[in-house]
Design a protein around this motif. Structure first.
Motif, PDB file in Angstrom:
ATOM      1  N   LYS A  11      39.789  40.588  49.689  1.00 45.97           N
ATOM      2  CA  LYS A  11      38.907  39.605  50.329  1.00 45.97           C
ATOM      3  C   LYS A  11      38.260  38.731  49.259  1.00 45.97           C
ATOM      4  N   PRO A  12      38.327  37.408  49.419  1.00 41.73           N
ATOM      5  CA  PRO A  12      37.692  36.543  48.417  1.00 41.73           C
ATOM      6  C   PRO A  12      36.212  36.887  48.253  1.00 41.73           C
ATOM      7  N   GLY A  13      35.767  36.921  47.058  1.00 41.25           N
ATOM      8  CA  GLY A  13      34.357  37.226  46.798  1.00 41.25           C
ATOM      9  C   GLY A  13      34.116  38.719  46.709  1.00 41.25           C
ATOM     10  N   VAL A  14      34.568  39.442  47.735  1.00 40.13           N
ATOM     11  CA  VAL A  14      34.356  40.889  47.761  1.00 40.13           C
ATOM     12  C   VAL A  14      35.244  41.555  46.697  1.00 40.13           C
ATOM     13  N   ASN A  15      36.506  41.148  46.659  1.00 39.54           N
ATOM     14  CA  ASN A  15      37.422  41.732  45.684  1.00 39.54           C
ATOM     15  C   ASN A  15      37.596  40.794  44.491  1.00 39.54           C
ATOM     16  N   CYS A  16      36.487  40.294  44.003  1.00 38.53           N
ATOM     17  CA  CYS A  16      36.468  39.359  42.863  1.00 38.53           C
ATOM     18  C   CYS A  16      35.293  39.704  41.939  1.00 38.53           C
ATOM     19  N   ARG A  17      34.832  40.897  41.976  1.00 35.22           N
ATOM     20  CA  ARG A  17      33.615  41.259  41.240  1.00 35.22           C
ATOM     21  C   ARG A  17      32.433  40.397  41.682  1.00 35.22           C
ATOM     22  N   GLY A  18      32.367  40.117  42.933  1.00 34.79           N
ATOM     23  CA  GLY A  18      31.243  39.333  43.459  1.00 34.79           C
ATOM     24  C   GLY A  18      31.568  37.850  43.526  1.00 34.79           C
ATOM     25  N   PHE A  19      30.818  37.134  44.351  1.00 38.62           N
ATOM     26  CA  PHE A  19      31.079  35.712  44.579  1.00 38.62           C
ATOM     27  C   PHE A  19      30.751  34.852  43.363  1.00 38.62           C
ATOM     28  N   CYS A  20      31.637  33.933  43.058  1.00 38.68           N
ATOM     29  CA  CYS A  20      31.250  32.855  42.154  1.00 38.68           C
ATOM     30  C   CYS A  20      30.200  32.025  42.905  1.00 38.68           C
ATOM     31  N   ALA A  21      29.312  31.388  42.170  1.00 38.03           N
ATOM     32  CA  ALA A  21      28.218  30.651  42.807  1.00 38.03           C
ATOM     33  C   ALA A  21      28.742  29.575  43.758  1.00 38.03           C
ATOM     34  N   TYR A  22      29.887  28.998  43.440  1.00 31.92           N
ATOM     35  CA  TYR A  22      30.414  27.852  44.177  1.00 31.92           C
ATOM     36  C   TYR A  22      31.493  28.252  45.183  1.00 31.92           C
ATOM     37  N   CYS A  23      31.722  29.551  45.379  1.00 34.44           N
ATOM     38  CA  CYS A  23      32.899  29.986  46.162  1.00 34.44           C
ATOM     39  C   CYS A  23      32.838  29.501  47.607  1.00 34.44           C
ATOM     40  N   TYR A  24      33.967  28.946  48.036  1.00 36.98           N
ATOM     41  CA  TYR A  24      34.096  28.442  49.406  1.00 36.98           C
ATOM     42  C   TYR A  24      33.857  29.542  50.436  1.00 36.98           C
ATOM     43  N   GLY A  90      42.057  38.599  47.451  1.00 35.42           N
ATOM     44  CA  GLY A  90      41.244  39.029  46.308  1.00 35.42           C
ATOM     45  C   GLY A  90      41.859  38.529  45.014  1.00 35.42           C
ATOM     46  N   ASP A  91      41.156  38.766  43.941  1.00 32.45           N
ATOM     47  CA  ASP A  91      41.586  38.242  42.649  1.00 32.45           C
ATOM     48  C   ASP A  91      42.502  39.250  41.943  1.00 32.45           C
ATOM     49  N   PRO A  92      43.747  38.862  41.614  1.00 32.15           N
ATOM     50  CA  PRO A  92      44.655  39.823  40.966  1.00 32.15           C
ATOM     51  C   PRO A  92      44.048  40.512  39.742  1.00 32.15           C
ATOM     52  N   GLY A 115      49.524  33.581  40.890  1.00 33.48           N
ATOM     53  CA  GLY A 115      49.231  32.341  41.602  1.00 33.48           C
ATOM     54  C   GLY A 115      47.823  31.837  41.395  1.00 33.48           C
ATOM     55  N   TYR A 116      46.881  32.740  41.257  1.00 30.26           N
ATOM     56  CA  TYR A 116      45.489  32.312  41.073  1.00 30.26           C
ATOM     57  C   TYR A 116      44.701  33.503  40.573  1.00 30.26           C
ATOM     58  N   THR A 117      43.995  33.317  39.509  1.00 31.00           N
ATOM     59  CA  THR A 117      43.037  34.347  39.095  1.00 31.00           C
ATOM     60  C   THR A 117      41.821  33.685  38.473  1.00 31.00           C
ATOM     61  N   SER A 118      40.689  34.336  38.641  1.00 26.03           N
ATOM     62  CA  SER A 118      39.493  33.868  37.958  1.00 26.03           C
ATOM     63  C   SER A 118      39.440  34.460  36.559  1.00 26.03           C
ATOM     64  N   GLY A 119      40.239  35.496  36.332  1.00 30.11           N
ATOM     65  CA  GLY A 119      40.193  36.193  35.039  1.00 30.11           C
ATOM     66  C   GLY A 119      38.954  37.064  34.878  1.00 30.11           C
ATOM     67  N   LYS A 120      38.165  37.181  35.941  1.00 34.32           N
ATOM     68  CA  LYS A 120      36.923  37.971  35.816  1.00 34.32           C
ATOM     69  C   LYS A 120      37.204  39.453  35.595  1.00 34.32           C
ATOM     70  N   GLY A 121      38.421  39.871  35.977  1.00 39.82           N
ATOM     71  CA  GLY A 121      38.760  41.285  35.807  1.00 39.82           C
ATOM     72  C   GLY A 121      39.361  41.591  34.438  1.00 39.82           C
TER      73      GLY A 121
END
Ligand code: SF4
Length: 405
Positions: A11-24, A90-92, A115-121
């Motif tokens: 789930k976006p935000g949930v499986n991304c180590r928390g929401f980025c401030a700007y997350c849709y 979620g973020d790979p 395809g897409y990662t924030s790299g936060k992990g």
């Protein structure tokens, strides 16, 4: 050429180590289904518009589930697999069994693409070596800023230095595309300049600049506006100017923006300046109302006028992005000003039957795509963009001539 996608769920935000401030997806509500092009004529709501658009997965899939689904897909393809893309809600980089997944997929000897990662992990620079050793050849990486402190603050990255070091190491060896959501007053101006210079120096292949959206008119349709209370937004034209200036300062960087624009092709709607190509499109001989998004409307009007049509037949809604049009946008139109037949964007989040009731006239769903936005055109060549536009407008004009008066 067989491309396979490995869906890890999440789930976006949930499986991304928390929401980025700007997350849709921040503040996204469980809104009722919008209706869409996939819905049955008698039923508003299908899997896509009630679940898929919200990327509503419960959690990441387990490694076993991912592997089972992948094996099933593998058995249904014929021919050699040329590429495998890892994606999910979620973020790979935050997938708990990411290393095992990469080792399994890496052992297949097929080029891998994230395809897409924030790299936060990514918590250690050495992760880059591991990814390269396991056949990763392309990655799209969200950056926000080259300044680790800003990255920590706005992306909530617990290890921003390590994440940026992974990006830097990857960019030296494989194709890295960077994505930056631009928050006016935060990471534009000098900060953006520093970030782009850094990305250019480390050797990324391209950068996509994304306008921050904070209101429903910019596309927040999940009852989730504002994302950031009091945060200013760029208008589409301001953003276009920002992209143009950034591209002019960094001619060696493949740079584009969304919703506007791709300076390499002058797209979206690059065809408007191609007189020769325009002359090969059918002439517009009838009139309908072409209802579209506020950003696309003047471009579509210009192109239809160059094909002999009446530009006043193009009617913008307040929603800027045509593909995110909902029934509320149609309700806000003055139906008495519309022609007897209305063409709506092919991808509008509207149920056809409800649209006809609201507007009190025949509603036709138009072509899926009339152009490529900056995110899409980034991976295309000019011929591809122009071909897409030729096909889209030829289909639109044929519809106008078939259904119009
Ligand atoms: S990584 Fe992407 S999906 Fe996850 S919170 Fe940040 S912007 Fe949202």
């Amino acid at each position: 050429m067989v491309h396979l996608t490995v869906d890890i769920g999440g789930k976006p935000g949930v499986n991304c180590r928390g929401f980025c401030a700007y997350c849709y997806f921040k503040h996204a509500k469980d809104v009722p289904p919008f209706g869409c092009r996939y819905c049955l004529p008698f039923k508003k709501g299908c899997d896509y518009c009630s679940r898929g658009v919200k990327e509503e997965y419960a959690d990441f899939y387990s490694l076993k589930e991912v592997a089972d689904n992948f094996l099933a897909d593998l058995q249904s393809v014929t021919g050699d697999i040329t590429r495998i893309t890892i994606s999910g809600g979620g973020d790979p980089s935050c997938y708990p069994e990411f290393k095992s997944l990469m080792e399994i997929l890496g052992s297949l000897g097929v080029p891998l693409h994230i395809g897409y990662t924030s790299g936060k992990g990514f918590d250690e620079p050495e992760t880059a070596d591991f990814l390269i050793a396991n056949n990763l050849t392309e990655i799209s990486f969200t950056v926000f800023a080259a300044d680790p402190a800003l990255r920590a603050k706005y992306m909530h990255d617990p290890t921003p230095e390590a994440s940026l070091a992974v990006l830097e190491k990857l960019a030296a060896k494989i194709d890295v595309y960077a994505a930056i959501v631009i928050l006016p007053g935060v990471n534009d101006g000098e900060v953006l300049e520093e970030t782009l210079s850094w990305l250019e120096n480390v050797g990324v292949k391209g950068v996509i600049l994304m306008r921050f959206a904070n209101g429903e008119e910019q596309g927040l349709i999940l009852a989730n506006s504002p994302i950031l209370e009091g945060q200013r937004m760029h208008t589409a034209e301001e953003f276009r100017a920002l992209v143009a200036e950034a591209a002019a300062r960094h001619p060696n960087l493949r740079l584009s923006g969304t919703p506007l624009f791709d300076p390499l092709f002058d797209s979206p709607f690059a065809i408007r300046k191609e007189e020769e190509l325009l002359s090969h499109l059918p002439r517009v001989t009838k009139k309908v109302s072409v209802v579209t998004g506020a950003v696309a409307a003047p471009y579509i009007a210009e192109i239809l006028a160059k094909c002999g049509g009446d530009p006043s037949m193009v009617v913008p809604v307040k929603k800027e992005i045509a593909c995110l049009m909902t029934i509320d946008d149609l309700k806000a139109l003055d139906a008495s000003q519309l022609a007897d037949v209305v063409i709506i964007p092919g991808r509008a989040f509207v149920h056809d039957a409800e649209a006809e009731t609201v507007l009190g006239r025949q509603v036709i769903r138009g072509p899926e795509m009339l152009t490529a936005d900056g995110e899409t055109s980034m991976g295309m060549d000019e011929a591809g963009v122009l071909t897409m536009e030729m096909e889209g407008f030829a289909a639109l004009i044929q519809m106008i001539n078939l259904y119009g008066a």
